[in-house]
Design an enzyme around this catalytic site. Sequence first.
Site, mmCIF file in Angstrom:
data_model
loop_
_atom_site.group_PDB
_atom_site.id
_atom_site.type_symbol
_atom_site.label_atom_id
_atom_site.label_comp_id
_atom_site.label_asym_id
_atom_site.label_seq_id
_atom_site.Cartn_x
_atom_site.Cartn_y
_atom_site.Cartn_z
ATOM 1 C CG ASP A 183 -65.473 -78.171 -109.606
ATOM 2 O OD1 ASP A 183 -64.311 -78.570 -109.408
ATOM 3 O OD2 ASP A 183 -66.379 -78.305 -108.769
ATOM 4 C CB ILE A 227 -79.778 -88.996 -103.361
ATOM 5 C CG1 ILE A 227 -79.901 -87.722 -104.185
ATOM 6 C CG2 ILE A 227 -81.100 -89.740 -103.284
ATOM 7 C CD1 ILE A 227 -80.332 -87.969 -105.624
ATOM 8 C CB VAL A 275 -79.007 -83.746 -104.688
ATOM 9 C CG1 VAL A 275 -79.882 -84.288 -105.819
ATOM 10 C CG2 VAL A 275 -78.006 -82.732 -105.238
ATOM 11 C CB THR A 301 -74.698 -83.593 -98.515
ATOM 12 O OG1 THR A 301 -73.669 -84.512 -98.181
ATOM 13 C CG2 THR A 301 -76.026 -84.072 -97.957
#
Length: 516
Positions: free
Chosen positions: A405, A259, A267, A261
């Site tokens: 982040d 689902i 993932v 990248t």
Amino acid sequence: MDSVGVAAAAPDAGPGPAWQSKCPWGAPSTTSISCSLADVMSEQLAKELQLEEENAAFPEVVAAAEGPYITGENVDTSSDLMLAQMLQMEFDREYDAQLRREEKKINGDSKVSISFENYRKVHPYDSDSSEDEVDWQDTRHDPYRADKPTTTPRRGFIGKGKDITTKHDEVVCGRKNTARMENFAPEFQVGDGIGMDLKLSNQVFNALKQHAYSEERRSARLHEKKEHSTAEKAVDPKTRLLLYKMVNSGMLETITGCISTGKESVVFHAYGGNSATEDKVIPAECAIKVFKTTLNEFKNRDKYIKDDYRFKDRFSKLNPRKIIRMWAEKEMHNLTRMQNAGIPCPQVVILKKHILVMSFIGQDQVPAPKLKDVTLSSEDMKKAYYQILNMMQQLYRECNLVHADLSEYNMLWHDGKVWLIDVSQSVEPTHPHGLEFLFRDCRNVSQFFQKGGVADALNERELFNAVSGLNITADNEVDFQAEIEALEKMNEDHVQNHGKKLSTFSSDGDPPIYDE
């Protein structure tokens, strides 16, 4: 005609001087057996006597003659089979001689020679070929090296006059280059040069050497690629085995597909099973985050973990591949802190090496959209801003973490609220660069919501003071960052002097909690 008896007159056994009995020229004392003249002329008797003499003198030769070997003396030439075999042997010898002439004609003075050895006729009764054959595996002789090692003198040459030979001689260098091929990697096939006087020029040897090194590096890359956990949405055998074990144990029902990248992970979506792990109920839909084991993805990300006091001691003792497992473990601990503080984030199910299983943020295999991809109304945008501001304060004060982040790419919009994801790089404020990471997060959040039309959005400096509780009064961004670096330096000196990871940042009380 009557038969004539043939006999040798024996000397009398009467008395005589002693020197006559010991004289070497005297007649022998043995008596020969008498036989008829017909027996002497008989050819059959001559053959029998000859065989007896041969058996007495050379018993092994006679034994060998009785075997399957073919010679021209002990074979009945009246047999057509024997004649055919002898003619075939002679033809094979002529054929081998022709091959040798062709080899000499083709090779000439060439540096690289060819051989027709595989085309020669070899017979067990061919004495010439059996003498030339050498079983190199049964000997310790190296066909590439000289019997006596030749050393080059210090003056750099051997011989005198026209017979002088320097160390740069073409023949000497060619043989040395051929011997150096043994140093190539075993995977590099250099061929079989046994029995051939190969002489490789420097140009040919250097080309082979570079090709051997490139092939060795290529094989290493191929071997390394097989051990990568994720490459283009694929998994390696070790990761696949871990996923199979999760499905077979009942923890997961099925894995549907990829689902998402990213630079550090891939993932996958999966449906949860019926079994419970560590007193935790497995959600109906799960997200499997597989961290990449490619080290080049983490070259610039080790600063997030090597200076974190929670993993600092383990970082220096582990090899680079285990750092990736530590990266997954770090995200699990950060998510657990956030979950205990009530911050919307994925729920941790289980961690297996570099595979982290979490709850799925979305519905029916459709992941929740990122904040940058969703179109919100002005009210929802304002609501999302204040929620993020509140989460940043909770993350800093209650979880003692800085996201490091935070941006619209790591925030999801689901069920009318914002969810935080991707906290593997999150650090504590006492990190040597913790305040710098916090200021960068504040800049990303402030710029996004200011562009989104939120009038109440604070700028990055005001947002930094609101989240951290620090009162940094600087007129411009350069001075603001300089004060941040000074605070980090002061905290680092305090840690080195006292050995404690306690924040020495001065604040004017608890930071205010902003709510809508």
